[in-house]
Write a protein that holds these residues in place. Structure first.
Motif, PDB file in Angstrom:
ATOM      1  N   PHE A 133       0.839  -1.188   0.000  1.00 25.30           N
ATOM      2  CA  PHE A 133       0.000   0.000   0.000  1.00 25.30           C
ATOM      3  C   PHE A 133       0.881   1.248   0.000  1.00 25.30           C
ATOM      4  O   PHE A 133       1.826   1.355   0.785  1.00 25.30           O
ATOM      5  CB  PHE A 133      -0.903  -0.011   1.243  1.00 25.30           C
ATOM      6  CG  PHE A 133      -1.628  -1.321   1.393  1.00 25.30           C
ATOM      7  CD1 PHE A 133      -2.810  -1.549   0.709  1.00 25.30           C
ATOM      8  CD2 PHE A 133      -1.083  -2.343   2.153  1.00 25.30           C
ATOM      9  CE1 PHE A 133      -3.452  -2.777   0.795  1.00 25.30           C
ATOM     10  CE2 PHE A 133      -1.713  -3.568   2.252  1.00 25.30           C
ATOM     11  CZ  PHE A 133      -2.909  -3.797   1.569  1.00 25.30           C
ATOM     12  N   GLY A 134       0.580   2.184  -0.928  1.00 28.00           N
ATOM     13  CA  GLY A 134       1.319   3.439  -0.991  1.00 28.00           C
ATOM     14  C   GLY A 134       2.120   3.560  -2.273  1.00 28.00           C
ATOM     15  O   GLY A 134       1.641   3.272  -3.368  1.00 28.00           O
ATOM     16  N   VAL A 182      -1.754   1.148  -4.753  1.00 30.09           N
ATOM     17  CA  VAL A 182      -0.504   1.889  -4.880  1.00 30.09           C
ATOM     18  C   VAL A 182      -0.647   3.033  -5.873  1.00 30.09           C
ATOM     19  O   VAL A 182      -1.617   3.118  -6.627  1.00 30.09           O
ATOM     20  CB  VAL A 182       0.645   0.956  -5.348  1.00 30.09           C
ATOM     21  CG1 VAL A 182       0.874  -0.167  -4.355  1.00 30.09           C
ATOM     22  CG2 VAL A 182       0.372   0.397  -6.741  1.00 30.09           C
ATOM     23  N   THR A 183       0.359   3.902  -5.858  1.00 28.50           N
ATOM     24  CA  THR A 183       0.512   4.906  -6.903  1.00 28.50           C
ATOM     25  C   THR A 183       1.705   4.510  -7.762  1.00 28.50           C
ATOM     26  O   THR A 183       2.665   3.912  -7.267  1.00 28.50           O
ATOM     27  CB  THR A 183       0.748   6.306  -6.308  1.00 28.50           C
ATOM     28  OG1 THR A 183       1.952   6.295  -5.526  1.00 28.50           O
ATOM     29  CG2 THR A 183      -0.433   6.728  -5.447  1.00 28.50           C
ATOM     30  N   CYS A 194      -2.530   8.797 -10.081  1.00 27.32           N
ATOM     31  CA  CYS A 194      -3.713   7.944 -10.076  1.00 27.32           C
ATOM     32  C   CYS A 194      -3.452   6.793  -9.117  1.00 27.32           C
ATOM     33  O   CYS A 194      -2.324   6.580  -8.670  1.00 27.32           O
ATOM     34  CB  CYS A 194      -4.033   7.419 -11.482  1.00 27.32           C
ATOM     35  SG  CYS A 194      -2.807   6.278 -12.151  1.00 27.32           S
ATOM     36  N   TYR A 195      -4.496   6.056  -8.808  1.00 29.02           N
ATOM     37  CA  TYR A 195      -4.371   4.896  -7.940  1.00 29.02           C
ATOM     38  C   TYR A 195      -4.461   3.622  -8.774  1.00 29.02           C
ATOM     39  O   TYR A 195      -5.206   3.548  -9.750  1.00 29.02           O
ATOM     40  CB  TYR A 195      -5.477   4.890  -6.879  1.00 29.02           C
ATOM     41  CG  TYR A 195      -5.481   6.116  -6.012  1.00 29.02           C
ATOM     42  CD1 TYR A 195      -4.381   6.419  -5.207  1.00 29.02           C
ATOM     43  CD2 TYR A 195      -6.579   6.980  -5.992  1.00 29.02           C
ATOM     44  CE1 TYR A 195      -4.378   7.559  -4.410  1.00 29.02           C
ATOM     45  CE2 TYR A 195      -6.583   8.113  -5.201  1.00 29.02           C
ATOM     46  CZ  TYR A 195      -5.485   8.407  -4.406  1.00 29.02           C
ATOM     47  OH  TYR A 195      -5.482   9.533  -3.630  1.00 29.02           O
ATOM     48  N   LEU A 242      -4.645   7.801   3.789  1.00 29.40           N
ATOM     49  CA  LEU A 242      -5.317   6.862   2.899  1.00 29.40           C
ATOM     50  C   LEU A 242      -4.557   5.543   2.823  1.00 29.40           C
ATOM     51  O   LEU A 242      -5.151   4.463   2.956  1.00 29.40           O
ATOM     52  CB  LEU A 242      -5.453   7.477   1.507  1.00 29.40           C
ATOM     53  CG  LEU A 242      -6.011   6.579   0.398  1.00 29.40           C
ATOM     54  CD1 LEU A 242      -7.434   6.135   0.727  1.00 29.40           C
ATOM     55  CD2 LEU A 242      -5.970   7.295  -0.938  1.00 29.40           C
ATOM     56  N   PHE A 243      -3.236   5.616   2.631  1.00 31.75           N
ATOM     57  CA  PHE A 243      -2.442   4.386   2.530  1.00 31.75           C
ATOM     58  C   PHE A 243      -2.480   3.606   3.852  1.00 31.75           C
ATOM     59  O   PHE A 243      -2.540   2.373   3.852  1.00 31.75           O
ATOM     60  CB  PHE A 243      -0.996   4.717   2.164  1.00 31.75           C
ATOM     61  CG  PHE A 243      -0.847   5.486   0.881  1.00 31.75           C
ATOM     62  CD1 PHE A 243      -1.737   5.301  -0.172  1.00 31.75           C
ATOM     63  CD2 PHE A 243       0.179   6.404   0.720  1.00 31.75           C
ATOM     64  CE1 PHE A 243      -1.596   6.008  -1.360  1.00 31.75           C
ATOM     65  CE2 PHE A 243       0.331   7.113  -0.460  1.00 31.75           C
ATOM     66  CZ  PHE A 243      -0.563   6.921  -1.498  1.00 31.75           C
TER      67      PHE A 243
END
Length: 533
Positions: A133-134, A182-183, A194-195, A242-243
């Motif tokens: 995540f991230g 993730v980005t 964006c994601y 968010l992450f």
């Protein structure tokens, strides 16, 4: 393809085929593992490392007091994408045969090729459920409407054909992660903004981002927030909240559905990369300006993570590792010194991109209650690449010689079963911004270049930090860090024998097919890790 690459590729394929059938059998009794990977966080950015820090980081200080703190730990590179490659592969970026770079726009393809065994694939083989995540930022493959692979560059973001590009062939889910959010690049610096969720892009980047709409504390901390294309609803200011929520949701969902199966999670934060955009609830909390608030936010998230593990009843069954991808950003370091008397580089020479210590000496903390003795401080030399072999040793995974070729097992240093007088690493490589090498052997450090290897110190704001060159005719730099930790006196000519020794070793370790890790690595395994009272 080299024979070693063929063997590694075959191992990855075999691993994937066997994982499903053996998961429950191999996972029994293994701990959960969480890696929190900070961005541009320097050696001096935590109060446990820096007694003169302008702010406190109580949660990370607590983590250190309840675990082990490494004082000679290093990122593999002085910029982010190569270091992330090392985190996932256990190898220096030179092993890719590609240059050292930070990806932007639809830049790629991934440093992580299909024949690269990743840390996520490794623990999957041992029965773990995996999530990341991230910030991803190891390169991705994107296609235009004609099916041609796109190169980097912000404007190329508009040419992406998302139907052709997704699911991403080299995204996290193709490299061992069951769940990902993730980005593609730096979340708030390098478009495309964006994601990517499980290999797909829920909302394409279709709007032009205007940096002027974001806060700009003291008229400077918004620096390095590039214009470019963003997805509608993309979040800049609370990116790490968010992450973090996504990470916790993964852990909670997994514990609810598969409480007997261990999990492996990577939280790759934006903090403390530019631009400095602390979430609203942390504004003014540090007393040391916007960047201080930013690091305090990261510290608070670490506190919330440890609290969540305790609430779920898995605190003593979870190894948490905290690390950073390189030293602090240049202007951040300068402004924190000028405005708040805070040295993010922790007294070392250099900053992000530089081959000097400030560019790559970073925090590394490990906490595992009941297994890692509390309050340990170790001088063992450590590198980002080592997390792969360390995790392999913990979960009982036999690493083939052809993979993770720069990864050493740090478990003995974490557990306190090996004295600092018995080095785990006989040597260590790092690479600066341009991919130039530095090598450490004990107290000796050789830089195979003149100057910083990254930033220019001949003009601009960095000129104030330039040091006189003591061997101007030299082609490299040799320092005795025991006597000269600030890397002020170049011994290139004065100690010719030592310099030639390190030059020859560097050439051997970086040659095609080279390695630094030992052959025949044997994992320690959980049955040999005692539970402490």
């Amino acid at each position: 393809m080299r024979r070693s690459a063929i063997r590694a590729s075959a191992w990855v394929l075999m691993m994937g085929a066997a994982a499903a059938g053996s998961a429950q059998e191999t996972a029994q009794g293994l701990p959960n593992i969480v890696i929190v990977y900070a961005d541009d966080l320097g050696y001096g950015d935590l109060s446990s490392y820096n007694p003169n820090s302008a702010y406190e980081t109580p949660h990370l200080d607590r983590m250190a007091s309840e675990g082990v703190r490494f004082t000679d730990a290093h990122s593999s590179s002085t910029i982010c994408s190569p270091s992330r490659y090392s985190l996932y592969s256990g190898q220096q970026v030179c092993r890719t045969g590609r240059g050292s770079r930070a990806f932007e726009g639809p830049g790629g393809p991934s440093y992580l090729t299909p024949d690269t065994l990743t840390i996520a694939q490794m623990v999957q083989r041992k029965g773990y459920r995996t999530g990341v995540f991230g910030k991803w930022h190891v390169g991705l493959t994107w296609y235009d409407e004609a099916g041609e692979r796109l190169g980097g560059g912000f404007e190329n973001s508009l040419l992406i054909d998302y139907g052709r590009s997704t699911p991403l062939v080299d995204g996290p889910n193709a490299r061992g992660f069951d769940v990902s959010f993730v980005t593609p690049n730096c979340p708030t610096t390098d478009p495309l903004y964006c994601y990517i969720e499980n290999g797909m892009v829920p909302v394409p980047a279709s709007e032009r981002h205007d940096p002027g709409r974001l806060p700009n504390a003291d008229g400077k901390w918004r620096w390095d927030n590039d214009k470019g294309w963003m997805a509608p609803g993309y979040r800049f200011i609370d990116a790490d909240l968010l992450f973090f929520r996504r990470t916790v949701a993964f852990i909670e969902e997994h514990r609810n559905e598969n409480p007997e199966q261990p999990f492996f999670a990577v939280l790759s934060t934006q903090i403390s990369h530019a631009p400095v955009l602390p979430a609203k609830e942390f504004e003014g909390k540090s007393g040391a300006g916007a960047r201080g608030d930013f690091v305090v936010e990261l510290d608070a998230l670490m506190g919330r993570l440890l609290k969540k593990l305790d609430e779920l009843g898995i605190d003593e069954d979870t190894l948490v590792l905290f690390h950073s991808d390189n030293g602090p950003e240049t202007l951040h370091t300068i402004w924190m010194r000028e405005d708040h008397g805070h040295d993010a580089a922790g007294g070392f020479r250099g900053m992000k991109r530089d081959g000097w210590e400030g560019g790559h000496r970073v925090p590394l903390i490990a906490r595992w209650p009941g297994r890692i003795p509390a309050g340990r401080v170790t001088r063992q030399l450590a590198n980002t690449t080592d997390l792969v072999a360390t995790v392999a040793s913990l979960v009982g995974f036999d690493l083939p010689d052809e993979v993770a070729v720069d990864s050493f097992d740090l478990l003995p240093a974490m557990l306190g079963t090996r004295s600092d007088e018995e080095p785990i690493r006989p040597y260590m490589l790092t690479q600066s911004f341009r991919g130039e090498f530095q090598i450490r052997v004990g107290q000796w450090k050789y830089l195979a270049h003149m100057g910083s290897g990254g930033n220019g110190y001949d003009k601009g704001p960095l000129k104030a930090f330039a040091l006189p060159e003591t061997a101007p005719e030299a082609t490299g730099q040799l320092f005795d860090l025991a006597r000269d930790p600030g890397e002020t006196t170049n011994l290139f000519f004065e100690n010719e024998a030592r310099r030639k020794e390190l030059q020859a070793l560097l050439e051997a370790l970086t040659a095609k097919g080279g390695r630094t890790a030992p052959l025949g690595r044997v994992p320690l395994g959980m049955d040999r890790i005692l539970r402490r009272k």
